[in-house]
Motif scaffolding. Sequence first.
Motif, short mmCIF file in Angstrom:
data_model
loop_
_atom_site.label_atom_id
_atom_site.label_comp_id
_atom_site.label_asym_id
_atom_site.label_seq_id
_atom_site.Cartn_x
_atom_site.Cartn_y
_atom_site.Cartn_z
N THR A 1 -2.40 3.83 -3.56
CA THR A 1 -2.09 2.97 -4.72
C THR A 1 -1.70 1.59 -4.23
N ARG A 2 -2.28 0.57 -4.86
CA ARG A 2 -1.79 -0.79 -4.69
C ARG A 2 -0.71 -0.97 -5.74
N LYS B 1 -3.25 -0.31 -9.11
CA LYS B 1 -4.62 0.12 -8.87
C LYS B 1 -4.61 1.34 -7.97
N LEU C 1 -7.03 -0.10 -0.93
CA LEU C 1 -5.84 -0.45 -0.17
C LEU C 1 -6.14 -1.59 0.79
N ASP C 2 -5.14 -2.46 1.01
CA ASP C 2 -5.31 -3.55 1.97
C ASP C 2 -5.68 -3.00 3.35
N GLU D 1 -0.30 -4.09 -8.25
CA GLU D 1 -1.42 -4.25 -9.19
C GLU D 1 -1.67 -3.01 -10.03
N ASP E 1 0.83 -1.19 0.00
CA ASP E 1 0.00 0.00 0.00
C ASP E 1 0.88 1.26 0.00
N SER F 1 4.47 -3.10 4.70
CA SER F 1 3.52 -3.18 3.58
C SER F 1 2.65 -1.94 3.46
#
Length: 219
Positions: A50-51, A56, A62-63, A54, A2, A179
């Motif tokens: 932003t992921r 995205k 986001l996670d 991926e 993330d 992460s």
Amino acid sequence: MDIFKFFFEHDLRLDKLKERHISEEPETSLSIEDFMKPDPTYSKFYLTGTRLEEKKFGLSILDRYPLILQKMEGIFEDCRHISKNGSSRKLSEALGTISIGDAILITQKTSTKLNPAALQVDDDSNVGHFKEELSKVLSEGIQVLYKEKAHDGFDLHLFSKKNINKELFYPLKELVGDSFRFFSINNKRIRSERQFYFETWTLNNPPHGAEEVLAETVL
């Protein structure tokens, strides 16, 4: 991973949001007391992310979005969240009932005559089209949160007469980890879409005005 981006802009003049009328008296008629009064200001914050793997884009994908929302709820836990669909005690409940482009009024007041639907943004307009309405809300000390369209999912756009930078920054900083990378960004320094999406091409050398927030970072 993330990439969380926290854009901020402070000391924006509240009177710039108000409509100008030809009938207004010229500034030369103001008294010395008027000149000595500080100009009312407001701040705005844009939360996105932003992921990275991926490619995205959007805060909600986001996670750690559920944890971001949890932190936001803690910040505004004593407030009511008023949308066109009613009032909620929790931010997550209010966000769950509205669509992209809708606004939520965040307030500690027990009642308000202001209508969140008057601030609704559609595909043919943006926040800037509702300056007069936004000014009225902010002048009352009520914060306005927009659910804004992102490439994937949605982002959050917050307006506040009170500068609540620290109140937002420190709880969100607690999410920093391997992460989850957090960048605090002065929006006045970001001049292009390429700079806005710097994480896609220069993550470890962000543009001027963007600073990575680490566990030891302080304001």
